[in-house]
Design a protein around this motif. Structure first.
Motif, mmCIF file in Angstrom:
data_model
loop_
_atom_site.group_PDB
_atom_site.id
_atom_site.type_symbol
_atom_site.label_atom_id
_atom_site.label_comp_id
_atom_site.label_asym_id
_atom_site.label_seq_id
_atom_site.Cartn_x
_atom_site.Cartn_y
_atom_site.Cartn_z
ATOM 1 N N ASN A 162 13.172 -31.438 5.842
ATOM 2 C CA ASN A 162 13.058 -31.636 7.289
ATOM 3 C C ASN A 162 12.661 -30.347 8.000
ATOM 4 O O ASN A 162 11.889 -30.365 8.966
ATOM 5 N N THR A 163 13.190 -29.244 7.527
ATOM 6 C CA THR A 163 12.846 -27.962 8.130
ATOM 7 C C THR A 163 11.362 -27.660 7.942
ATOM 8 O O THR A 163 10.672 -27.247 8.880
ATOM 9 N N TRP A 164 10.893 -27.907 6.734
ATOM 10 C CA TRP A 164 9.465 -27.679 6.445
ATOM 11 C C TRP A 164 8.581 -28.588 7.303
ATOM 12 O O TRP A 164 7.652 -28.132 7.963
ATOM 13 N N MET A 165 8.892 -29.862 7.313
ATOM 14 C CA MET A 165 8.089 -30.798 8.098
ATOM 15 C C MET A 165 8.162 -30.442 9.578
ATOM 16 O O MET A 165 7.157 -30.500 10.295
ATOM 17 N N ASP A 219 -9.127 -24.166 19.272
ATOM 18 C CA ASP A 219 -10.452 -24.643 18.897
ATOM 19 C C ASP A 219 -10.599 -24.883 17.391
ATOM 20 O O ASP A 219 -10.968 -25.970 16.971
ATOM 21 N N ALA A 220 -10.304 -23.878 16.604
ATOM 22 C CA ALA A 220 -10.467 -24.018 15.160
ATOM 23 C C ALA A 220 -9.349 -24.869 14.570
ATOM 24 O O ALA A 220 -8.286 -25.015 15.173
ATOM 25 N N PRO A 221 -9.596 -25.436 13.376
ATOM 26 C CA PRO A 221 -8.516 -26.140 12.661
ATOM 27 C C PRO A 221 -7.320 -25.225 12.482
ATOM 28 O O PRO A 221 -7.472 -24.029 12.204
ATOM 29 N N LEU A 222 -6.150 -25.781 12.634
ATOM 30 C CA LEU A 222 -4.932 -24.968 12.641
ATOM 31 C C LEU A 222 -4.393 -24.672 11.242
ATOM 32 O O LEU A 222 -3.975 -23.545 10.952
ATOM 33 N N LEU A 223 -4.361 -25.676 10.398
ATOM 34 C CA LEU A 223 -3.670 -25.530 9.120
ATOM 35 C C LEU A 223 -4.260 -24.439 8.217
ATOM 36 O O LEU A 223 -3.496 -23.625 7.679
ATOM 37 N N PRO A 224 -5.571 -24.383 8.048
ATOM 38 C CA PRO A 224 -6.113 -23.303 7.212
ATOM 39 C C PRO A 224 -5.703 -21.928 7.746
ATOM 40 O O PRO A 224 -5.334 -21.030 6.995
ATOM 41 N N ARG A 225 -5.734 -21.815 9.065
ATOM 42 C CA ARG A 225 -5.460 -20.528 9.703
ATOM 43 C C ARG A 225 -4.009 -20.085 9.538
ATOM 44 O O ARG A 225 -3.720 -18.890 9.443
ATOM 45 N N TYR A 226 -3.083 -21.018 9.521
ATOM 46 C CA TYR A 226 -1.670 -20.656 9.503
ATOM 47 C C TYR A 226 -0.969 -20.937 8.179
ATOM 48 O O TYR A 226 0.250 -20.787 8.080
ATOM 49 N N THR A 227 -1.723 -21.332 7.173
ATOM 50 C CA THR A 227 -1.106 -21.663 5.895
ATOM 51 C C THR A 227 -0.240 -20.509 5.372
ATOM 52 O O THR A 227 0.939 -20.702 5.027
ATOM 53 N N ASP A 228 -0.811 -19.314 5.332
ATOM 54 C CA ASP A 228 -0.074 -18.171 4.786
ATOM 55 C C ASP A 228 1.232 -17.938 5.544
ATOM 56 O O ASP A 228 2.295 -17.783 4.944
ATOM 57 N N GLU A 229 1.131 -17.946 6.856
ATOM 58 C CA GLU A 229 2.308 -17.655 7.668
ATOM 59 C C GLU A 229 3.394 -18.725 7.490
ATOM 60 O O GLU A 229 4.579 -18.411 7.328
ATOM 61 N N LEU A 230 2.968 -19.975 7.489
ATOM 62 C CA LEU A 230 3.935 -21.067 7.342
ATOM 63 C C LEU A 230 4.604 -21.016 5.974
ATOM 64 O O LEU A 230 5.836 -21.116 5.862
ATOM 65 N N VAL A 231 3.792 -20.832 4.941
ATOM 66 C CA VAL A 231 4.330 -20.815 3.578
ATOM 67 C C VAL A 231 5.260 -19.609 3.404
ATOM 68 O O VAL A 231 6.369 -19.736 2.870
ATOM 69 N N HIS A 232 4.812 -18.469 3.865
ATOM 70 C CA HIS A 232 5.629 -17.262 3.722
ATOM 71 C C HIS A 232 6.983 -17.420 4.421
ATOM 72 O O HIS A 232 8.035 -17.099 3.869
ATOM 73 N N THR A 289 15.931 -24.171 -5.099
ATOM 74 C CA THR A 289 15.877 -22.987 -4.237
ATOM 75 C C THR A 289 17.272 -22.393 -4.025
ATOM 76 O O THR A 289 18.287 -23.070 -4.211
ATOM 77 N N ALA A 290 17.239 -21.152 -3.594
ATOM 78 C CA ALA A 290 18.506 -20.473 -3.305
ATOM 79 C C ALA A 290 19.246 -21.176 -2.172
ATOM 80 O O ALA A 290 20.462 -21.332 -2.213
ATOM 81 N N ALA A 291 18.508 -21.606 -1.172
ATOM 82 C CA ALA A 291 19.143 -22.265 -0.024
ATOM 83 C C ALA A 291 19.918 -23.498 -0.471
ATOM 84 O O ALA A 291 21.028 -23.754 0.002
ATOM 85 N N PHE A 312 8.632 -20.179 5.215
ATOM 86 C CA PHE A 312 9.530 -21.138 4.581
ATOM 87 C C PHE A 312 10.049 -20.624 3.240
ATOM 88 O O PHE A 312 11.237 -20.762 2.924
ATOM 89 N N LEU A 313 9.168 -20.000 2.474
ATOM 90 C CA LEU A 313 9.604 -19.452 1.186
ATOM 91 C C LEU A 313 10.710 -18.427 1.382
ATOM 92 O O LEU A 313 11.726 -18.435 0.686
ATOM 93 N N THR A 314 10.506 -17.556 2.337
ATOM 94 C CA THR A 314 11.505 -16.515 2.574
ATOM 95 C C THR A 314 12.844 -17.126 2.959
ATOM 96 O O THR A 314 13.902 -16.766 2.419
ATOM 97 N N LEU A 315 12.809 -18.088 3.883
ATOM 98 C CA LEU A 315 14.054 -18.709 4.325
ATOM 99 C C LEU A 315 14.751 -19.443 3.177
ATOM 100 O O LEU A 315 15.968 -19.376 3.035
ATOM 101 N N ALA A 316 13.977 -20.115 2.368
ATOM 102 C CA ALA A 316 14.586 -20.932 1.314
ATOM 103 C C ALA A 316 14.978 -20.106 0.096
ATOM 104 O O ALA A 316 15.862 -20.489 -0.663
#
Lengths: 196, 196
Positions: free
Chosen positions: B151-154, B170-183, B137-139, B185-189
DNA sequence: CTACTCATTGAGTATATACTCATTATAATT
DNA sequence: AATTATAATGAGTATATACTCAATGAGTAG
């Protein structure tokens, strides 16, 4: 007209709260109430003369802690216009309460609901103050909203604290890792700028 | 020659472990052993015929979980050369165990020491597999070592999980936030690269 | 079929700990 | 000084829950 008595009572209450802070900081929130009484130098029953239940004691303690830390966060924001200063001041503030704060984040689940709310509000306050500074970063210009940057920062700091056994088993963690944490986050948030 | 009996025994053991997984996933690791026995459909005493103590039950469960998740992480690394694929696969893997994993990270402190070690090893495995991809990665070219990116990702992922009440009560969190989390981290890195 | 081994049972035990309450000590009031 | 109000005490109670162990009964062997 009964002023000594009232003073005594408030003083005992504060002794209990202060003892609870120390005991929880050292042993975590599942420490028995008896240990707090002992640390405060009062009888076990006295705790329940001041707080209807253990839960209410914890709530009162977090209320007090939240107010104090909230004020600290407010000062941070006023005195640090640049990101690096803000991050360092933030860690310095947390470092003053490292042990207590660590137990707070690792055992949040077993706190009474009211105490959870108090802590959640504290996070909101921090997010607000950080927002202003974060929106000027390169990352914010590239599609990472300030609140995500805040979450990334908090995540990183909490991750280190929660893995203290791994990173710094004996010595306080925050002083030791301040440089590394700040450098990492600055680089990630500011790559655009730093490459001039 | 006593094969049925041995099978029965191992089967009961597995029933207990499977029940423990479900109960802990739902109620957390402070769920009483009696609840596990009930869920498994065996007597309370049976648990202690198979495990010398609650602690050893938890250790055995985490051993099994660790092996399983470790294998999953190994597969991730083999099948995902690019960062985005790896991150998404990682979240998909964790999503399969979201509830259990959540309790694991929030209640790590109350696990028996052996179980903590098992979990720590799992983190090491993940760090190793991520390292290869992250170093491109660029970072990483700009002074943030791969392990800090890991460590930042985790930290980010765990921060969201630990604040599930806030982000997705109420709903599972990971499916709902996958896009946001990935986006994020990718942008930062990758800011360096994406700006071509 | 009989004797035996061993997995399983669940009522019982031990312990930890939150919380109570009758009693005591001390400050306020008359 | 005597009386009253109340803060503080700590032994006692209630409850939750990990763990035990004598009894049970089903599979195994001769």
């Amino acid at each position: 007209m009964e002023t000594t008595r009232l003073q005594q009572k408030q003083q005992t209450r504060q002794k209990i709260l202060a003892a609870a802070y120390r005991v929880y900081a050292q042993k975590g929130f599942s420490a028995p109430t008896a240990a707090i009484a002992k640390e405060a130098g009062v009888s076990h029953g006295s705790i329940f003369a001041h707080f209807a239940s253990q839960a209410q004691l914890v709530e009162a303690l977090l209320e007090q802690f939240g107010t104090q830390l909230g004020a600290g966060l407010h000062d941070l924001a006023e005195n640090n216009a640049d990101l690096q200063g803000l991050l360092r001041a933030h860690l310095a503030l947390l470092a003053r309460h490292e042990q207590f704060y660590l137990h707070l984040i690792t055992e949040k689940g077993q706190l009474p609901p009211q105490a959870k709310l108090t802590f959640a509000n504290l996070q909101s306050v921090a997010a607000y103050h950080f927002g202003r500074v974060l929106q000027h970063t390169a990352a914010a210009q590239n599609g990472v909203p300030p609140y995500m940057l805040f979450n990334t920062w908090m995540g990183l700091v909490h991750y280190y604290l929660m893995n203290k056994e791994l990173f710094s088993p004996d010595a306080p963690l925050l002083p030791r890792y301040t440089d590394e944490l700040v450098h990492t986050f600055l680089t990630l948030a500011q790559i655009g700028e730093e490459q001039k």
